[in-house]
Design an enzyme around this catalytic site. Structure first.
Site, PDB file in Angstrom:
ATOM      1  N   SER A 137      12.104 -13.448  24.217  1.00 29.32           N
ATOM      2  CA  SER A 137      12.359 -14.502  23.217  1.00 29.32           C
ATOM      3  C   SER A 137      11.042 -15.038  22.685  1.00 29.32           C
ATOM      4  O   SER A 137      10.038 -15.060  23.398  1.00 29.32           O
ATOM      5  CB  SER A 137      13.135 -15.649  23.855  1.00 29.32           C
ATOM      6  OG  SER A 137      13.269 -16.713  22.936  1.00 29.32           O
ATOM      7  N   TYR A 150      13.808 -22.051  30.933  1.00 34.97           N
ATOM      8  CA  TYR A 150      14.136 -20.963  30.000  1.00 34.97           C
ATOM      9  C   TYR A 150      12.848 -20.351  29.413  1.00 34.97           C
ATOM     10  O   TYR A 150      12.684 -19.126  29.422  1.00 34.97           O
ATOM     11  CB  TYR A 150      15.041 -21.463  28.872  1.00 34.97           C
ATOM     12  CG  TYR A 150      15.396 -20.341  27.912  1.00 34.97           C
ATOM     13  CD1 TYR A 150      16.216 -19.298  28.334  1.00 34.97           C
ATOM     14  CD2 TYR A 150      14.882 -20.297  26.628  1.00 34.97           C
ATOM     15  CE1 TYR A 150      16.520 -18.244  27.481  1.00 34.97           C
ATOM     16  CE2 TYR A 150      15.185 -19.245  25.771  1.00 34.97           C
ATOM     17  CZ  TYR A 150      16.010 -18.222  26.207  1.00 34.97           C
ATOM     18  OH  TYR A 150      16.292 -17.167  25.377  1.00 34.97           O
TER      19      TYR A 150
END
Ligand SMILES: NC(=O)c1ccc[n+]([C@@H]2O[C@H](COP(=O)([O-])OP(=O)(O)OC[C@H]3O[C@@H](n4cnc5c(N)ncnc54)[C@H](OP(=O)(O)O)[C@@H]3O)[C@@H](O)[C@H]2O)c1
Length: 266
Positions: A137, A150
């Protein structure tokens, strides 16, 4: 017959990775917790592509015992493509978050990716053929206040994939990092912020577009792909802006959302 494994195949980017691989003639192992959804997808894929076989393998990747059984099963199979895609975010102030869910996030986003790659890579290298796609990501390219775990898990995924890409040169095996930005999937619901996808300020990509960009890059043996202009801009800024300049911007972008979420009970 060429076999591919897709984790997180029950929705979003993984579902479209599975469709794209089926269209390219790959037989599939579909992995996620939602067995019924995977079974429906398997039927759709085998109806559309009668030459392929699709195996549904429900598994909670946050559960070390269930994961170990899956890893052992797949290590014995001649898998040609691994799409290590399953993942979810947690959002909010870390001190207020559920420690068990934070740990599950690390198990799914990091440990499952690591174990599956380690299990399948030796066979790929022995056969001088194989492709690994890691869904990282742009969130892993800089610190993200309110999504600390995250961002850290995705920093692992990003660095792991790029390291492997360089290491595997000349082996017949490649590893590609798919680094999405904002993509309209169930992801934000899993992170407890489902209404974010209703906002129009971000140029949301469809999971279909992200998955296709990933597969194109994968089969070209590319190091990395960052689909869409917003994600590319995020990546450029996240990678290259000095932290001293970036932190006030990050705090301004994320902390008001946290305060608003608190006052509205999310
Ligand atoms: N959407 C975005 O904006 C965005 C941006 C950057 C990166 N990503 C990354 O893209 C990947 C795919 O996410 P998505 O956007 O497609 O979200 P999604 O629609 O929520 O899909 C997530 C997938 O992961 C699976 N999963 C979650 N927890 C699991 C567990 N414990 N065990 C097994 N499977 C599990 C889910 O299946 P079950 O619920 O059936 O288990 C689902 O198939 C993730 O790695 C995410 O971090 C997404």
């Amino acid at each position: 017959m060429s076999w591919a494994v897709v984790t997180g195949a029950s929705s979003g980017i993984g579902e479209w990775l599975a469709r794209g691989l089926a269209r390219r003639g790959h037989s599939l192992w579909l992995v996620a917790r939602s067995g019924d959804t995977l079974t429906r997808l398997a039927k759709e894929l085998t109806d559309a592509h009668p030459d392929i076989e699709v195996r549904v393998r429900p598994c909670d990747l946050s559960d070390p015992t269930a994961r170990a059984a899956l890893v052992e099963e797949l290590a014995a199979e001649p898998i040609g493509v691994l799409c290590a895609n399953a993942g979810f975010p947690t959002c909010g102030a870390l001190a207020e978050n559920d420690p068990a869910r934070e740990l599950a996030e690390i198990q799914v986003n990091v440990v499952a990716l690591h174990q599956l790659t380690l299990a399948l890579l030796p066979g790929m290298v022995r056969r001088h053929a194989g492709r690994v796609l890691v869904t990282g990501s742009t969130a892993g390219l800089q610190p993200v206040p309110t999504a600390a775990t995250y961002a850290a898990t995705k920093a692992f995924a990003n660095t792991f994939a790029e390291s492997l890409h360089a290491e595997l040169r000349g082996t017949g095996v490649s590893c590609t990092l798919l680094s999405p930005g904002p993509t309209r999937t169930n992801f934000y619901g899993a992170g407890g912020i489902p209404r974010l996808t209703e906002q129009r300020i971000l140029a949301w990509l469809t999971p279909q577009r992200v998955a296709e960009a990933g597969l194109t890059a994968l089969f070209r043996g590319r190091r990395t792909v960052t689909p869409g202009p917003v994600a590319k801009a995020q990546a450029l800024v996240g990678r290259n802006t000095p932290r001293a300049l970036l932190f006030p911007v990050l705090r301004g972008a994320f902390l008001p959302r946290l305060r608003k979420a608190r006052s509205h009970g999310r």
